[in-house]
Scaffold this active site. Structure first.
Site, PDB file in Angstrom:
ATOM      1  N   LYS A 115       0.817  -1.215   0.000  1.00  0.00           N
ATOM      2  CA  LYS A 115       0.000   0.000   0.000  1.00  0.00           C
ATOM      3  C   LYS A 115       0.852   1.267   0.000  1.00  0.00           C
ATOM      4  CE  LYS A 115      -4.407  -1.715   1.621  1.00  0.00           C
ATOM      5  NZ  LYS A 115      -5.571  -1.561   2.467  1.00  0.00           N
ATOM      6  N   LYS A 196      -4.462  -9.624  -5.909  1.00  0.00           N
ATOM      7  CA  LYS A 196      -5.753 -10.027  -5.343  1.00  0.00           C
ATOM      8  C   LYS A 196      -6.837  -9.043  -5.770  1.00  0.00           C
ATOM      9  CE  LYS A 196      -6.162  -7.636  -0.983  1.00  0.00           C
ATOM     10  NZ  LYS A 196      -7.006  -7.570   0.169  1.00  0.00           N
ATOM     11  N   LYS A 199     -11.085  -3.862  -3.472  1.00  0.00           N
ATOM     12  CA  LYS A 199     -12.085  -2.812  -3.697  1.00  0.00           C
ATOM     13  C   LYS A 199     -11.468  -1.464  -3.987  1.00  0.00           C
ATOM     14  CE  LYS A 199     -13.407  -3.232   1.041  1.00  0.00           C
ATOM     15  NZ  LYS A 199     -12.193  -3.067   1.864  1.00  0.00           N
TER      16      LYS A 199
HETATM   17  N1  AQP Z   1      -9.412 -10.935  -3.023  1.00  0.00           N
HETATM   18  C1  AQP Z   1      -9.774 -11.453  -1.868  1.00  0.00           C
HETATM   19  N2  AQP Z   1      -9.945 -12.782  -1.717  1.00  0.00           N
HETATM   20  C2  AQP Z   1     -10.319 -13.320  -0.525  1.00  0.00           C
HETATM   21  N3  AQP Z   1     -10.540 -12.561   0.579  1.00  0.00           N
HETATM   22  C3  AQP Z   1     -10.392 -11.225   0.483  1.00  0.00           C
HETATM   23  N4  AQP Z   1     -10.522 -10.220   1.357  1.00  0.00           N
HETATM   24  C4  AQP Z   1     -10.257  -9.041   0.759  1.00  0.00           C
HETATM   25  N5  AQP Z   1      -9.929  -9.255  -0.532  1.00  0.00           N
HETATM   26  C5  AQP Z   1      -9.998 -10.612  -0.733  1.00  0.00           C
HETATM   27  C6  AQP Z   1     -10.922 -10.408   2.740  1.00  0.00           C
HETATM   28  O1  AQP Z   1     -11.976  -9.503   3.028  1.00  0.00           O
HETATM   29  C7  AQP Z   1     -11.867  -9.093   4.391  1.00  0.00           C
HETATM   30  C8  AQP Z   1     -11.975  -7.614   4.487  1.00  0.00           C
HETATM   31  O2  AQP Z   1     -10.879  -6.981   3.949  1.00  0.00           O
HETATM   32  P1  AQP Z   1     -10.631  -5.448   4.284  1.00  0.00           P
HETATM   33  O3  AQP Z   1     -11.665  -4.624   3.677  1.00  0.00           O
HETATM   34  O4  AQP Z   1     -10.501  -5.255   5.754  1.00  0.00           O
HETATM   35  O5  AQP Z   1      -9.260  -5.125   3.670  1.00  0.00           O
HETATM   36  P2  AQP Z   1      -8.456  -5.769   2.548  1.00  0.00           P
HETATM   37  O6  AQP Z   1      -8.046  -7.159   2.895  1.00  0.00           O
HETATM   38  O7  AQP Z   1      -7.342  -4.824   2.267  1.00  0.00           O
HETATM   39  O8  AQP Z   1      -9.525  -5.835   1.368  1.00  0.00           O
HETATM   40  P3  AQP Z   1      -9.547  -5.033   0.028  1.00  0.00           P
HETATM   41  O9  AQP Z   1     -10.812  -5.329  -0.682  1.00  0.00           O
HETATM   42  O10 AQP Z   1      -8.283  -5.277  -0.735  1.00  0.00           O
HETATM   43  O11 AQP Z   1      -9.600  -3.553   0.561  1.00  0.00           O
HETATM   44  P4  AQP Z   1      -8.685  -2.316   0.219  1.00  0.00           P
HETATM   45  O12 AQP Z   1      -8.642  -2.284  -1.273  1.00  0.00           O
HETATM   46  O13 AQP Z   1      -9.400  -1.148   0.825  1.00  0.00           O
HETATM   47  O14 AQP Z   1      -7.369  -2.579   0.840  1.00  0.00           O
HETATM   48  C9  AQP Z   1     -10.565  -9.638   4.923  1.00  0.00           C
HETATM   49  O15 AQP Z   1     -10.854 -10.795   5.678  1.00  0.00           O
HETATM   50  C10 AQP Z   1      -9.809 -10.002   3.688  1.00  0.00           C
HETATM   51  O16 AQP Z   1      -8.906 -11.061   3.921  1.00  0.00           O
END
Ligand code: AQP
Length: 331
Positions: A115, A196, A199
């Site tokens: 990040k 991965k 969002k």
């Molecule tokens: N691609 C993924 N596959 C499986 N699990 C996923 N998670 C996120 N992306 C995937 C799981 O969703 C939960 C919430 O995640 P988060 O919002 O706290 O943060 P993150 O992991 O950083 O998810 P994002 O979507 O990638 O958010 P941003 O883009 O804001 O950083 C967690 O349990 C995560 O493992």
């Protein structure tokens, strides 16, 4: 009566539109775990602000995540559904846990490196966020934490901090276990199977948002990158794009990967992708309908208030115990 149910804690950041990755990696498991566990599911707004958020967008996304929890099947009568910032124990225990964490531990976090990469200025909150995440979990003495496998390293730190506290101040924290889905612990981007699905990816074609209309879902899946072959075969190393789509198919349909492979033997990618899109639409459309009903019903405010009250009861007691053991005067 002693409550013998094990505790589950997890959360999702309101940092954008939730994706199919968030659903498969996290929410789907939240729904099944509430049958057998005492569950706490937060919208982790304090985590979302580790990168800049527009206040109006943060408010909207926070409500959207909470409503999606309910629309996906989390029952607020069984599970506490609440905003992380409504339970003040998180911020307090977050600071206490930060003081137990070393710089080296935080520097090794791959999510921070990803990040922060290429940015001129990176907030200190992004750096110390794993200590806050540890506090979130430890504040409930949670036994189990359902997450996607991108959170593995953060969970490991939480376990280390629990152990460190216990050996320094006496046995107090439960050392939590991660709970990863068997298939779909890491759903990959539709345009690049080495990343991965996320969002906050600026390319909306890289993810399926849980609120994408059916035609957008169909279009995104039909444009998803595949390889130049035509065999629907599960081979994550050799065919990462198709394997990713197969994982999504399996999670949406309930079929095993072998069954998906058998079903599309000799058929090429065309019909596989078309039917995958229909599987996704069949799962998401009813959820979207419930989502809109929940948003227009005005029920969220009360659900979040009750969830925060229930969560605070547990978390405040834990923080008091931590304060006492660390040597703070009683307030
Ligand atoms: N691609 C993924 N596959 C499986 N699990 C996923 N998670 C996120 N992306 C995937 C799981 O969703 C939960 C919430 O995640 P988060 O919002 O706290 O943060 P993150 O992991 O950083 O998810 P994002 O979507 O990638 O958010 P941003 O883009 O804001 O950083 C967690 O349990 C995560 O493992």
């Amino acid at each position: 009566m002693v409550n013998a149910m094990k505790k589950v804690l997890s959360g999702i950041q309101p940092s954008g539109q939730l994706t199919l990755g968030n659903y498969i990696g996290a929410i789907k498991n939240f729904v099944s775990l509430q049958e057998t566990h005492e569950c706490f599911f937060m919208v982790v707004d304090l985590h979302a602000i580790t990168v800049p958020q527009d206040p109006a967008a943060l408010r909207e996304q926070s409500q959207s995540v909470a409503a999606l929890y309910l629309a996906a099947g989390i029952d607020p009568k069984r599970s506490a559904v609440y905003m992380q910032s409504h339970v003040r124990a998180h911020a307090e225990l977050g600071w206490l846990m930060t003081t137990l964490t070393s710089m080296g531990e935080l520097e090794r976090m791959t999510q921070f490196k990803d990040k922060a990469a290429g940015k001129d200025s990176v907030g200190a909150g992004l750096f110390v966020y794993p200590s806050l995440m540890a506090a979130d979990i430890l504040a409930y003495n949670a036994d189990l934490v359902p997450v996607g496998d991108d959170q593995k390293q953060h969970l490991e730190l939480t376990r280390d901090l629990a152990g460190r506290f216990n050996s320094r101040y006496g046995d107090f924290f439960t050392v939590p276990q991660p709970y990863f889905p068997e298939i779909g612990a890491r759903i990959m981007s539709l345009d690049d199977a080495s990343k991965k699905m996320s969002k906050s990816n600026p390319n909306a074609g890289s993810y399926i948002a849980l609120l994408d209309p059916p035609d957008v879902i169909r279009k995104k899946i039909s444009r998803a990158t595949t390889d130049s072959g035509r065999e629907v075969k599960y081979d994550p190393a050799g065919k990462p794009e198709v394997s990713n789509l197969m994982g999504i198919y399996a999670q949406m349909s309930g079929l095993s990967l072998q069954e998906v492979e058998a079903k599309y033997e000799g058929q090429g990618y065309g019909s596989f992708k078309k039917e995958l899109a229909e599987q996704v639409v069949a799962q998401l459309e009813p959820m979207q309908q419930r989502y809109h009903e929940i948003r227009s019903s005005g029920m969220l405010e009360e659900v979040l208030r009750e969830g925060a009250a229930k969560a605070s009861e547990t978390a405040e007691l834990v923080v008091e115990g931590v304060r006492e053991r660390m040597g703070f005067l009683k307030r």
